[in-house]
Design a protein around this motif. Structure first.
Motif, PDB file in Angstrom:
ATOM      1  N   VAL A 166       4.758  -2.431 -12.997  1.00  0.00           N
ATOM      2  CA  VAL A 166       5.749  -2.315 -12.073  1.00  0.00           C
ATOM      3  C   VAL A 166       6.782  -1.531 -12.396  1.00  0.00           C
ATOM      4  O   VAL A 166       7.390  -2.389 -13.432  1.00  0.00           O
ATOM      5  CB  VAL A 166       5.840  -3.553 -11.608  1.00  0.00           C
ATOM      6  N   HIS A 167       8.380  -0.584 -12.118  1.00  0.00           N
ATOM      7  CA  HIS A 167       9.325  -0.681 -12.785  1.00  0.00           C
ATOM      8  C   HIS A 167       9.778  -1.090 -11.469  1.00  0.00           C
ATOM      9  O   HIS A 167       9.688  -0.312 -10.329  1.00  0.00           O
ATOM     10  CB  HIS A 167       8.717   0.336 -13.339  1.00  0.00           C
ATOM     11  N   GLY A 168      10.877  -1.407 -11.764  1.00  0.00           N
ATOM     12  CA  GLY A 168      11.596  -1.986 -11.336  1.00  0.00           C
ATOM     13  C   GLY A 168      12.808  -2.840 -11.372  1.00  0.00           C
ATOM     14  O   GLY A 168      13.679  -2.480 -12.630  1.00  0.00           O
ATOM     15  N   ARG A 169      13.291  -3.521 -10.791  1.00  0.00           N
ATOM     16  CA  ARG A 169      14.909  -4.590 -10.604  1.00  0.00           C
ATOM     17  C   ARG A 169      14.785  -5.780 -10.326  1.00  0.00           C
ATOM     18  O   ARG A 169      13.947  -6.429 -10.030  1.00  0.00           O
ATOM     19  CB  ARG A 169      15.994  -3.681 -10.034  1.00  0.00           C
ATOM     20  N   GLY A 193       3.858  -9.593  -2.384  1.00  0.00           N
ATOM     21  CA  GLY A 193       4.003  -8.957  -2.544  1.00  0.00           C
ATOM     22  C   GLY A 193       4.860  -8.239  -3.878  1.00  0.00           C
ATOM     23  O   GLY A 193       5.194  -6.941  -4.419  1.00  0.00           O
ATOM     24  N   ARG A 194       5.389  -9.236  -4.108  1.00  0.00           N
ATOM     25  CA  ARG A 194       5.898  -8.827  -5.863  1.00  0.00           C
ATOM     26  C   ARG A 194       5.878  -9.791  -6.859  1.00  0.00           C
ATOM     27  O   ARG A 194       5.463 -11.250  -6.223  1.00  0.00           O
ATOM     28  CB  ARG A 194       7.709  -9.379  -4.861  1.00  0.00           C
ATOM     29  N   GLN A 221       0.736  -1.087  -0.317  1.00  0.00           N
ATOM     30  CA  GLN A 221      -0.082  -0.155  -0.325  1.00  0.00           C
ATOM     31  C   GLN A 221       1.211   1.106   0.047  1.00  0.00           C
ATOM     32  O   GLN A 221       0.594   2.013  -1.070  1.00  0.00           O
ATOM     33  CB  GLN A 221      -1.235  -0.120   1.037  1.00  0.00           C
ATOM     34  N   ARG A 222       2.323   1.087   0.796  1.00  0.00           N
ATOM     35  CA  ARG A 222       2.096   2.659   0.383  1.00  0.00           C
ATOM     36  C   ARG A 222       3.856   3.054  -0.265  1.00  0.00           C
ATOM     37  O   ARG A 222       3.519   3.432  -0.877  1.00  0.00           O
ATOM     38  CB  ARG A 222       3.749   2.333   1.896  1.00  0.00           C
ATOM     39  N   LEU A 223       3.953   1.400  -1.593  1.00  0.00           N
ATOM     40  CA  LEU A 223       4.522   1.916  -2.563  1.00  0.00           C
ATOM     41  C   LEU A 223       3.287   2.664  -3.363  1.00  0.00           C
ATOM     42  O   LEU A 223       3.594   3.013  -4.582  1.00  0.00           O
ATOM     43  CB  LEU A 223       5.165   0.467  -2.982  1.00  0.00           C
ATOM     44  N   LEU A 224       1.986   1.664  -3.686  1.00  0.00           N
ATOM     45  CA  LEU A 224       0.839   2.678  -4.704  1.00  0.00           C
ATOM     46  C   LEU A 224       0.887   3.775  -3.900  1.00  0.00           C
ATOM     47  O   LEU A 224       0.441   4.751  -4.739  1.00  0.00           O
ATOM     48  CB  LEU A 224      -0.023   1.735  -4.273  1.00  0.00           C
ATOM     49  N   ASP A 225       0.023   4.011  -2.658  1.00  0.00           N
ATOM     50  CA  ASP A 225       0.721   5.923  -2.209  1.00  0.00           C
ATOM     51  C   ASP A 225       2.143   6.537  -3.083  1.00  0.00           C
ATOM     52  O   ASP A 225       1.073   8.007  -3.234  1.00  0.00           O
ATOM     53  CB  ASP A 225       0.573   5.186  -0.934  1.00  0.00           C
ATOM     54  N   ASP A 226       2.843   6.211  -2.876  1.00  0.00           N
ATOM     55  CA  ASP A 226       4.398   6.705  -2.925  1.00  0.00           C
ATOM     56  C   ASP A 226       4.569   7.002  -4.455  1.00  0.00           C
ATOM     57  O   ASP A 226       4.409   8.443  -5.631  1.00  0.00           O
ATOM     58  CB  ASP A 226       5.153   5.894  -2.532  1.00  0.00           C
ATOM     59  N   SER A 227       3.886   6.003  -5.119  1.00  0.00           N
ATOM     60  CA  SER A 227       3.750   5.997  -6.229  1.00  0.00           C
ATOM     61  C   SER A 227       2.946   6.889  -7.104  1.00  0.00           C
ATOM     62  O   SER A 227       3.848   7.699  -7.937  1.00  0.00           O
ATOM     63  CB  SER A 227       4.203   4.333  -7.247  1.00  0.00           C
ATOM     64  N   GLU A 233      12.146  -6.135  -8.277  1.00  0.00           N
ATOM     65  CA  GLU A 233      11.999  -5.336  -6.729  1.00  0.00           C
ATOM     66  C   GLU A 233      11.365  -3.855  -7.052  1.00  0.00           C
ATOM     67  O   GLU A 233      12.024  -3.416  -7.627  1.00  0.00           O
ATOM     68  CB  GLU A 233      13.417  -5.787  -6.045  1.00  0.00           C
ATOM     69  N   PRO A 234       9.706  -4.165  -6.659  1.00  0.00           N
ATOM     70  CA  PRO A 234       9.267  -2.788  -7.077  1.00  0.00           C
ATOM     71  C   PRO A 234      10.365  -1.165  -6.610  1.00  0.00           C
ATOM     72  O   PRO A 234      10.558  -0.783  -5.276  1.00  0.00           O
ATOM     73  CB  PRO A 234       8.517  -2.770  -6.922  1.00  0.00           C
TER      74      PRO A 234
END
Length: 167
Positions: free
Chosen positions: A110-113, A74-75, A12-18, A151-152
């Motif tokens: 998702v954008h990540g590594r 969550g990944r 949820q934090r990832l979605l909100d921050d994104s 890893e998002p």
């Protein structure tokens, strides 16, 4: 659902921050009435989903191809042949982007590594993959593929059900 309460909070934090860092255009498309919350993302990604995965070639040229996406803890996870071009790309340039979409109705990007993982070293992940694919496939060729977790850095999720605005 295999996500722990900590996984859900982090998602949820990832979605909100994104979303908070998104430009006006994306916020208009994925506005308040359309954004998916963490629990909705997990429900939307239940099972195996075909995911468009983008990697970068040697000169930075983009390459997109379909993979079986697995959302666990969550990944995003996916597998590919050890001799595939995408595995070579990831080994040299781990930045990736991936999208799961259902026509015009929903999109999760998702954008990540990309990070290689070994399901045999993570028994819960291995059991999850066996549940999805069956023991026969797992004991056959699936156990031999290279497994990768994204890893998002950012993730955007929305459903096309309401008119968005730039708020």
């Amino acid at each position: 659902m295999y996500e722990t309460p900590e996984d859900m909070t982090a998602l949820q934090r990832l979605l909100d921050d994104s979303y908070a860092g998104a430009g006006c255009h994306l916020r208009r498309i994925a506005g308040r009435g359309r954004r998916l919350e963490a629990a909705e993302v997990v429900a939307e990604l239940d099972g195996i989903k075909i995911m468009a995965l983008a990697t970068a070639g040697a000169s930075g040229d983009p390459r997109v191809g379909p993979v079986d996406g697995h959302f666990y803890r969550g990944r995003f996870h996916f597998g590919s042949s050890p001799d595939s071009v995408r595995v070579r790309h990831i080994g040299a340039r781990p930045a990736v982007s991936a999208t799961v979409f259902d026509a015009q109705w929903s999109q999760i990007t998702v954008h990540g590594r990309a990070v290689r993982v070994s399901p045999t070293d993570e028994p819960a992940l291995e059991q999850y993959l066996i549940e999805l694919h069956g023991r026969a496939l797992w004991d056959g060729w699936l156990k031999e593929v290279v497994w990768v977790r994204i890893e998002p850095e950012t993730m955007f999720a929305f459903r096309n059900s309401a008119t968005g605005n730039c708020s």
